[in-house]
Design a protein around this motif. Structure first.
Motif, mmCIF file in Angstrom:
data_model
loop_
_atom_site.group_PDB
_atom_site.id
_atom_site.type_symbol
_atom_site.label_atom_id
_atom_site.label_comp_id
_atom_site.label_asym_id
_atom_site.label_seq_id
_atom_site.Cartn_x
_atom_site.Cartn_y
_atom_site.Cartn_z
ATOM 1 N N GLU A 464 0.824 -1.195 0.000
ATOM 2 C CA GLU A 464 0.000 0.000 0.000
ATOM 3 C C GLU A 464 0.870 1.262 0.000
ATOM 4 O O GLU A 464 0.641 2.199 -0.749
ATOM 5 N N THR A 465 1.903 1.242 0.846
ATOM 6 C CA THR A 465 2.812 2.383 0.936
ATOM 7 C C THR A 465 3.618 2.520 -0.354
ATOM 8 O O THR A 465 3.876 3.632 -0.814
ATOM 9 N N GLY A 466 3.985 1.372 -0.930
ATOM 10 C CA GLY A 466 4.719 1.395 -2.196
ATOM 11 C C GLY A 466 3.893 2.083 -3.278
ATOM 12 O O GLY A 466 4.419 2.867 -4.074
ATOM 13 N N ALA A 467 2.586 1.801 -3.289
ATOM 14 C CA ALA A 467 1.699 2.439 -4.271
ATOM 15 C C ALA A 467 1.685 3.944 -4.048
ATOM 16 O O ALA A 467 1.793 4.736 -4.984
ATOM 17 N N LEU A 468 1.583 4.349 -2.804
ATOM 18 C CA LEU A 468 1.567 5.776 -2.473
ATOM 19 C C LEU A 468 2.841 6.461 -3.004
ATOM 20 O O LEU A 468 2.782 7.504 -3.654
ATOM 21 N N ILE A 469 3.990 5.849 -2.733
ATOM 22 C CA ILE A 469 5.260 6.438 -3.167
ATOM 23 C C ILE A 469 5.293 6.527 -4.696
ATOM 24 O O ILE A 469 5.661 7.554 -5.268
ATOM 25 N N SER A 470 4.879 5.456 -5.357
ATOM 26 C CA SER A 470 5.016 5.518 -6.810
ATOM 27 C C SER A 470 3.991 6.459 -7.448
ATOM 28 O O SER A 470 4.317 7.149 -8.397
#
Ligand SMILES: [Zn+2]
Length: 619
Positions: A464-470
């Motif tokens: 979920e956090t990875g999606a936010l960053i990308s």
């Protein structure tokens, strides 16, 4: 996979309702009929073609035959599209499951010439609808055959000032094959043939770029960094070729834009926002809110770095998994995953749960593991029966469950629209991910609840956090670069070193102090900049991400009223602009920041939770 895992993987899909096989007689019948209809289309075109020269001066009284022919062409074209799309979907489905399926390969090759002829035959009507006077268009639309096409016709006409004559348009698309598209193909070939040497442990291994990019998903930080550096070393050797390609692709578009600017001046972002059915001011607002959200996104990036024991996030960390992923997490059997998704969907509305059950019962999901299956996942649909299909390889990981939920979201979207006229069932990319991301989000919440250990919880929160960053940092970095590059390219071709500097500046602007170093060669290594058919293939991702979170946020606001609104919104995605859609169903104004800020506000507690999970990691 051994027998022991048979209860984990999914079941094969059922395509028998469409055709028996890729070489069956029913397909031949469809194609013979399509050919006959194309002959009829050509005949009607001969009525329309002489009118195109002075289409804007036509009056209804004099254009009667032309209008009737135009309607007839539309009717025939819709029929042909069904006849060509249905076998094409079938062939694609067969080749996905078995990439060496001979019959499907042959069918797919056969279809190409049909599609090419159909595209050519469709040009005169498209021109007529763009160029004819408003009164002629009103007369055309005032009929049961065509009234449903009002939105697509009017939307296309917003760009009528930029269209050229039929002869010029035909010349451009003919030359484009060995012009702009050739540069795109050259890039693809280059990317497919490059190799690099990656240091794995203490040994150097030579491999193709695709394989090396696979290493960017490894838990070992040094392997990821080494893969990233090797990929860039490899691109560095071809920097002049990449610069030539990216300059030619942009140069072609800018020159075309200049030639199309006879009546009003065309901006290089115009066609991309038009294609996505949003306005420039909405795009600006989305980017503005993304910029406001930089601190939250950088905090997320720094937390991911911290979990790896680092002070800063590296450009090789974009697809890193949670450091604790061991591969020994207990797999979720396919039937259990479907049940979990059905229940999560049901929590929004009973019909959504029933939909998932129906997809499983009718065997519209391909979930097996097989040696000749193509990688990836997608949702497709048969145009004749208007039934969706979901394709994936289900192996039981949490990310597979989320992928399945994502694709089922797409399927639900098309199922919701199944009774609408064909002309109202296709939507721009900016809205395409609404239902899928929505489905993903509810199922991710369900998975978090189910997670038994902090490790499992971290793995889900990590994604979920990875999606936010990308979405909040990486996508705007691409947009920033592309926009600045187009501005510079208007003056002259941009040299490789200048491209590197533009790229690095974009990284620095968005990632700031969270980043250990920029990726100056990202413009060479990212395929998206070389898709010759589309420019700015980046902001629709950001738009779609924040839009679907915004829809999700409205669940609380609207309560019981939410589902009918959500369904209505999905049904209108093919006949309203994104702005009108949000105003009608969400009471939201997309040109103002509030709606987008609500989306970002949803992310804050999730980053807090992630922070807690990272802090609890054993050192
Ligand atoms: Zn999707």
């Amino acid at each position: 996979m051994g027998d022991g895992n048979n209860h984990i993987q999914g079941v094969p899909w059922d395509l028998s309702g469409e055709y028996e096989s890729a070489d069956c007689s029913a397909i031949n019948k469809d194609l013979v009929l399509a050919s006959e209809l194309m002959d009829q289309m050509a005949e009607q075109n001969s009525v329309l073609l002489p009118l195109l020269e002075q289409a804007d001066e036509l009056v209804v009284e004099a254009a009667g035959d032309g209008i009737a022919a135009a309607r007839e062409i539309h009717r025939i074209a819709e029929e042909i599209r069904l006849l060509l799309d249905n076998p094409e979907t079938y062939a694609d489905c067969c080749m996905s499951v078995d990439s060496q399926d001979e019959a499907a390969q042959i069918l797919s090759g056969r279809l190409q010439s049909y599609q090419k002829r159909f595209t050519e035959l469709s040009q005169p009507l498209a021109q007529f609808l763009d160029l004819a006077s408003l009164e002629v268009i009103e007369a055309y639309l005032d009929h049961e055959l065509t009234s449903a096409t009002r939105f697509v016709v009017e939307h296309a006409r917003k760009r009528r000032d930029f269209s050229l004559s039929l002869a010029e348009e035909t010349l451009i698309s003919g030359l484009a094959q060995d012009g702009i598209h050739a540069w795109g193909r050259l890039y693809d070939q280059l990317a497919g043939s490059l190799t690099c040497d990656v240091l794995i442990g203490n040994e150097s291994e030579s491999m193709g770029l695709a394989q090396a990019s696979g290493l960017l998903q490894k838990t070992d930080d040094r392997t990821r960094e080494s893969a990233w550096r090797s990929i860039n070393t490899s691109w560095e050797e071809h920097i002049e070729s990449c610069a030539a390609a990216i300059n030619a692709i942009a140069g072609w578009r800018l020159e075309l834009g200049r030639r199309r600017s006879n009546k009003s001046s065309m901006h290089f972002l115009d066609s991309a926002v038009h294609m996505n059915r949003i306005s420039r001011s909405t795009l600006n607002t989305v980017l503005e809110v993304a910029e406001e959200s930089i601190p939250l996104a950088r905090r997320a990036a720094l937390l991911q770095a911290k979990a790896y024991g680092k002070d800063q996030y590296g450009p090789w960390d974009q697809r890193s998994p949670a450091p604790t992923v061991s591969g020994e997490d207990r797999p979720i059997p396919y039937t259990e995953a479907l049940e979990l998704i059905a229940n999560a969907y049901r929590s929004v509305d009973p019909t959504m749960g029933e939909f998932v059950e129906m997809m499983a019962e009718r065997q519209w999901i391909e979930g097996t593991v097989g040696p000749r299956k193509r990688p990836g996942a997608y949702c497709t649909g048969f145009s004749k029966s208007r039934t969706p299909r979901v394709y994936m390889t289900y192996t039981g990981g949490a990310s597979d469950v989320i992928t399945l939920a994502h694709e089922l979201g797409h399927a639900f979207h098309s199922w919701t629209m199944r009774d609408l006229p064909d002309s109202q069932r296709s939507y721009g990319m900016s809205l395409a991910e609404t239902a899928s991301t929505f489905g993903e989000t509810i199922v991710r919440d369900a998975l978090l609840e189910r997670a038994g250990t902090p490790t499992e919880e971290l793995a889900i929160a990590w994604e979920e956090t990875g999606a936010l960053i990308s979405f909040i940092l990486n996508i705007p970095t691409r947009f920033e670069f592309e926009k600045n590059f187009y501005e510079a390219r208007q003056q002259r071709p941009v040299r490789p070193d200048e491209l590197k500097a533009l790229m690095s500046r974009a990284w620095e602007k968005w990632y700031g102090e969270s980043l250990s170093e920029p990726d100056p060669l990202f413009w060479a290594n990212k395929l998206h900049f070389y898709i010759s058919g589309l420019s700015f293939y980046n902001f629709p991702y950001l738009f779609g991400y924040l839009f679907s979170l915004g829809v999700y946020a409205k669940r609380l606001t609207f309560g019981d009223e939410f589902f009918p609104r959500y369904e209505g919104l999905l049904r209108d995605t093919g006949r309203l602009t994104a702005e009108d859609l949000a105003a009608k169903h969400l009471d939201a104004d997309l040109s103002r920041p509030d709606f987008w800020r609500d989306s970002v506000a949803m992310l804050k507690p999730r980053v807090d939770q992630f922070d807690k999970l990272v802090s609890e990691l054993p050192v």
